[in-house]
Motif scaffolding. Structure first.
Motif, PDB file in Angstrom:
ATOM      1  N   ILE B  38       0.841  -1.198   0.000  1.00 29.86           N
ATOM      2  CA  ILE B  38       0.000   0.000   0.000  1.00 29.86           C
ATOM      3  C   ILE B  38       0.873   1.243   0.000  1.00 29.86           C
ATOM      4  O   ILE B  38       0.672   2.165  -0.798  1.00 29.86           O
ATOM      5  CB  ILE B  38      -0.923   0.004   1.242  1.00 29.86           C
ATOM      6  CG1 ILE B  38      -1.839  -1.217   1.209  1.00 29.86           C
ATOM      7  CG2 ILE B  38      -1.730   1.282   1.301  1.00 29.86           C
ATOM      8  CD1 ILE B  38      -2.684  -1.376   2.449  1.00 29.86           C
ATOM      9  N   THR B  39       1.889   1.245   0.863  1.00 32.26           N
ATOM     10  CA  THR B  39       2.798   2.393   0.903  1.00 32.26           C
ATOM     11  C   THR B  39       3.511   2.548  -0.429  1.00 32.26           C
ATOM     12  O   THR B  39       3.708   3.661  -0.905  1.00 32.26           O
ATOM     13  CB  THR B  39       3.851   2.199   2.017  1.00 32.26           C
ATOM     14  OG1 THR B  39       3.329   1.329   2.987  1.00 32.26           O
ATOM     15  CG2 THR B  39       4.207   3.504   2.629  1.00 32.26           C
ATOM     16  N   GLN B  40       3.922   1.416  -1.004  1.00 37.94           N
ATOM     17  CA  GLN B  40       4.624   1.484  -2.285  1.00 37.94           C
ATOM     18  C   GLN B  40       3.736   2.094  -3.361  1.00 37.94           C
ATOM     19  O   GLN B  40       4.209   2.872  -4.190  1.00 37.94           O
ATOM     20  CB  GLN B  40       5.089   0.088  -2.725  1.00 37.94           C
ATOM     21  CG  GLN B  40       6.181  -0.512  -1.862  1.00 37.94           C
ATOM     22  CD  GLN B  40       7.459   0.300  -1.891  1.00 37.94           C
ATOM     23  OE1 GLN B  40       7.686   1.090  -2.803  1.00 37.94           O
ATOM     24  NE2 GLN B  40       8.297   0.136  -0.889  1.00 37.94           N
ATOM     25  N   PHE B  42       1.402   4.317  -2.970  1.00 33.12           N
ATOM     26  CA  PHE B  42       1.355   5.768  -2.759  1.00 33.12           C
ATOM     27  C   PHE B  42       2.698   6.406  -3.111  1.00 33.12           C
ATOM     28  O   PHE B  42       2.741   7.459  -3.740  1.00 33.12           O
ATOM     29  CB  PHE B  42       0.973   6.080  -1.308  1.00 33.12           C
ATOM     30  CG  PHE B  42      -0.486   5.906  -1.048  1.00 33.12           C
ATOM     31  CD1 PHE B  42      -1.418   6.786  -1.599  1.00 33.12           C
ATOM     32  CD2 PHE B  42      -0.941   4.866  -0.261  1.00 33.12           C
ATOM     33  CE1 PHE B  42      -2.766   6.620  -1.371  1.00 33.12           C
ATOM     34  CE2 PHE B  42      -2.294   4.701  -0.030  1.00 33.12           C
ATOM     35  CZ  PHE B  42      -3.212   5.575  -0.589  1.00 33.12           C
ATOM     36  N   LEU B  43       3.785   5.760  -2.717  1.00 35.32           N
ATOM     37  CA  LEU B  43       5.105   6.328  -2.986  1.00 35.32           C
ATOM     38  C   LEU B  43       5.339   6.478  -4.485  1.00 35.32           C
ATOM     39  O   LEU B  43       5.713   7.547  -4.965  1.00 35.32           O
ATOM     40  CB  LEU B  43       6.191   5.439  -2.368  1.00 35.32           C
ATOM     41  CG  LEU B  43       7.622   5.908  -2.629  1.00 35.32           C
ATOM     42  CD1 LEU B  43       7.899   7.188  -1.860  1.00 35.32           C
ATOM     43  CD2 LEU B  43       8.637   4.840  -2.231  1.00 35.32           C
ATOM     44  N   TRP B  44       5.071   5.412  -5.230  1.00 39.18           N
ATOM     45  CA  TRP B  44       5.355   5.455  -6.673  1.00 39.18           C
ATOM     46  C   TRP B  44       4.378   6.348  -7.405  1.00 39.18           C
ATOM     47  O   TRP B  44       4.724   6.950  -8.427  1.00 39.18           O
ATOM     48  CB  TRP B  44       5.403   4.053  -7.256  1.00 39.18           C
ATOM     49  CG  TRP B  44       6.664   3.361  -6.851  1.00 39.18           C
ATOM     50  CD1 TRP B  44       6.814   2.457  -5.848  1.00 39.18           C
ATOM     51  CD2 TRP B  44       7.972   3.581  -7.385  1.00 39.18           C
ATOM     52  NE1 TRP B  44       8.134   2.098  -5.732  1.00 39.18           N
ATOM     53  CE2 TRP B  44       8.859   2.762  -6.665  1.00 39.18           C
ATOM     54  CE3 TRP B  44       8.483   4.388  -8.409  1.00 39.18           C
ATOM     55  CZ2 TRP B  44      10.226   2.730  -6.934  1.00 39.18           C
ATOM     56  CZ3 TRP B  44       9.837   4.344  -8.678  1.00 39.18           C
ATOM     57  CH2 TRP B  44      10.699   3.528  -7.946  1.00 39.18           C
ATOM     58  N   SER B  46       3.331   9.139  -6.199  1.00 35.82           N
ATOM     59  CA  SER B  46       3.946  10.454  -6.003  1.00 35.82           C
ATOM     60  C   SER B  46       5.162  10.633  -6.899  1.00 35.82           C
ATOM     61  O   SER B  46       5.359  11.692  -7.491  1.00 35.82           O
ATOM     62  CB  SER B  46       4.385  10.620  -4.546  1.00 35.82           C
ATOM     63  OG  SER B  46       3.306  10.460  -3.689  1.00 35.82           O
ATOM     64  N   VAL B  47       5.978   9.595  -6.989  1.00 33.40           N
ATOM     65  CA  VAL B  47       7.203   9.694  -7.790  1.00 33.40           C
ATOM     66  C   VAL B  47       6.848   9.945  -9.257  1.00 33.40           C
ATOM     67  O   VAL B  47       7.397  10.846  -9.897  1.00 33.40           O
ATOM     68  CB  VAL B  47       8.048   8.416  -7.653  1.00 33.40           C
ATOM     69  CG1 VAL B  47       9.174   8.400  -8.676  1.00 33.40           C
ATOM     70  CG2 VAL B  47       8.622   8.315  -6.257  1.00 33.40           C
TER      71      VAL B  47
END
Lengths: 274, 276
Positions: B38-40, B42-44, B46-47
């Motif tokens: 889940i965090t990944q 959101f992180l990607w 954003s990236v």
């Protein structure tokens, strides 16, 4: 007063004993420090890679994000060094009945169970974090920086450590109810995993906002790193003042809650095998 | 021959039963393992939003997320929790002696025990996996790959299992010489984390490497534990490259199988039977 003064002395003794114990296996100690640094280097490498493809992540540019990572390292090394071995031992004490021994001591049980073992090798990362922070700060545009942030930064790091400690200790205390809590470390890892990113990335949809709300207000792990990191990298932005204030409230509430959970759990402790 | 098959069947059955004892803990643990995804996501997200370009080295954002999910499958095959440290512990406390006395081959036993573990694991984990893949179906923009690609994917997964097994067992065998392998294992895990492609598609990294390192990266064994099966599924590796990749993977399986055998034989020769 005399009663209260013995806690720092006890802590000193705990710290000394742990250091003696660590120094017995010096090579092992050194390898642990190096491998901790290795993990952090890998993590840093990952973000250097990410920043080679993008200029910023949700408003954090590379060096600001390095401050974020340094903050993560400060807090994690303190939590892992001071509390992690104790929290892991607590579930073992419950299972074996060794908790009796801690209960009989004429000092605060939570104090004893939280700080008895100190893992000095985890503190190695603390120094690496210091170097990373100094390096990142040199590359930051420091206009708008204020001397007071250098005092607030350690303060909020302490708040972050205390919040994480509360979460960890509450989790560990549940092992008194469950008898055994082997997946404590897993659980811990998956919860704190959310805290290791800027909170701005959780947004854009319902899941993101609800995650952000839950991990800010229910289990406040998101503010643990975000508040101090922001204090250092992008200080004194008025729109984040409420968050910085909230962090203090959250710290106090977490500590009180963890103490309450621990006391409740102790009430249902049935000594095993003794 | 028949007796041998029966022995193996018994071992397999015992190991399966042993694993089923903790099935509740197991299912929960599996589901939790998807939380970092889940965090990944959101992180990607954003990236990619900040990068302002649709794809990075051939991967769109959806590809990267699909890739993460697929590496979870790869690692479900290739990861061998506690294998190397278990072997080293058995050497240290003397439990390994039983393989010298009983007519059971150590490597054969390890293979069967791990097959049993994995079978139970898939039996329990298929629920959480199916759920997560169903929820994340949209990230697989190309849908299911062709049958031939799927076959290659399955083959690479099976070999990922064997490679993971022999690689970790080989590390465990070092215990015959050093007794304590935990620090060595830590170093291995460190490299594994980065170079198996578990953190990001390896293309993101290889583009920056100097030529000679690119060659090393192209053939290094760790990529087959997570990166390779996922990249095959997503169609990033096709045609002759795919065939070559599968051959290299098979070669690494053989290499580590031989290393294990040799290390075991040599190890037993110098083993002095300490401990209980």
């Amino acid at each position: 007063m005399h009663n209260f003064l013995r806690y720092p002395r006890l802590f000193y003794t705990f710290a000394r004993n742990s250091l003696i114990r660590d120094m017995t296996f010096r090579a092992n100690f050194l390898i642990e420090i190096l491998s901790n640094i290795g993990w952090m280097a890998m993590n840093l490498g990952f973000y250097i890679l990410v920043f080679s493809y993008t200029k910023s992540i949700e408003g954090w540019d590379q060096y600001e994000f390095f401050v974020f990572i340094a903050t993560t390292m400060f807090i994690n090394s303190l939590v892992q060094g001071l509390f992690m071995p104790n929290a892991q031992e607590l579930s073992e004490l419950v299972r074996t009945g060794g908790l009796d021994y801690a209960l009989l001591k004429p000092i605060d049980t939570q104090f004893m169970l939280s700080l008895r073992r100190i893992n000095w090798s985890s503190l190695g990362n603390f120094f690496v974090a210091g170097i990373l922070l100094a390096y990142a700060l040199q590359h930051l545009d420091q206009t708008g920086f204020h001397p007071v942030q250098y005092f607030l930064y350690p303060f909020y790091i302490l708040c972050g450590v205390l919040i994480l400690y509360s979460v960890m200790f509450s989790l560990a205390a549940t092992s008194i109810w469950l008898g055994r809590n082997q997946s404590l470390y897993d659980f811990w890892f998956y919860i704190t995993n959310f805290s290791r990113y800027p909170m701005e990335i959780y947004g854009g949809n319902a899941l993101g906002s609800s995650l952000r709300t839950i991990f800010t207000f229910v289990i406040p792990v998101l503010i643990v790193i975000n508040v101090p990191a922001r204090m250092m990298a992008m200080p004194m932005k008025p729109e984040y003042n409420y968050l910085a204030t909230f962090a203090i409230v959250a710290t106090v509430v977490s500590l009180v809650a963890s103490r309450w959970i621990f006391k409740r759990a102790l009430e249902s402790y049935r000594s095993a095998s003794s | 021959m028949y007796a041998r098959a029966q022995t193996w069947w018994t071992i397999l059955r015992i190991c399966i039963e042993e694993r089923l004892v903790y099935r509740g803990d197991f299912a929960l643990g599996t589901l939790m393992r998807f939380l970092p995804i889940i965090t990944q996501i959101f992180l990607w997200t954003s990236v990619y939003a900040a990068a302002g370009q649709g794809d990075i080295r051939g991967y769109t954002r959806d590809d990267v997320i699909a890739y993460y999910l697929l590496t979870m499958v790869g690692r479900a095959f290739s990861s061998m929790p506690g294998l190397a440290s278990g072997i080293a512990r058995q050497i240290r406390d003397g439990e390994i002696k039983k393989f010298l006395i009983q007519p059971i081959d150590l490597l054969g036993f390890l293979l069967l025990a791990r097959i049993a573990h994995k079978l139970v694991y898939y039996g329990v984990a298929i629920g959480p996996f199916a759920l997560v893949f169903f929820l994340c179906g949209n990230y697989f923009t190309n849908g299911w790959p062709e049958a031939s690609v799927l076959a290659a994917f399955v083959a690479s997964l099976v070999m990922a299992f064997l490679l993971g097994l022999f690689l970790e067992a080989a590390i465990g065998m070092i215990g015959f010489w050093f007794l304590e392998v935990s620090s060595l294992l830590f170093v291995y895990m460190l490299f594994n984390f980065f170079f198996s492609g578990h953190m990001f598609p390896l293309e993101f990294l290889t583009g920056y490497l100097p030529d000679w390192l690119q060659t090393v990266a192209h053939y290094q064994p760790l990529q087959f534990l997570a990166y390779f099966p996922a990249a095959v599924f997503l169609g990033k590796i096709e045609g002759p490259e795919l065939v070559e990749g599968l051959c290299v993977q098979a070669a690494w399986v053989m290499v580590f199988f031989v290393v294990c055998r040799v290390a075991m034989r040599r190890g037993f020769q110098r083993y002095s039977g300490y401990g209980g």
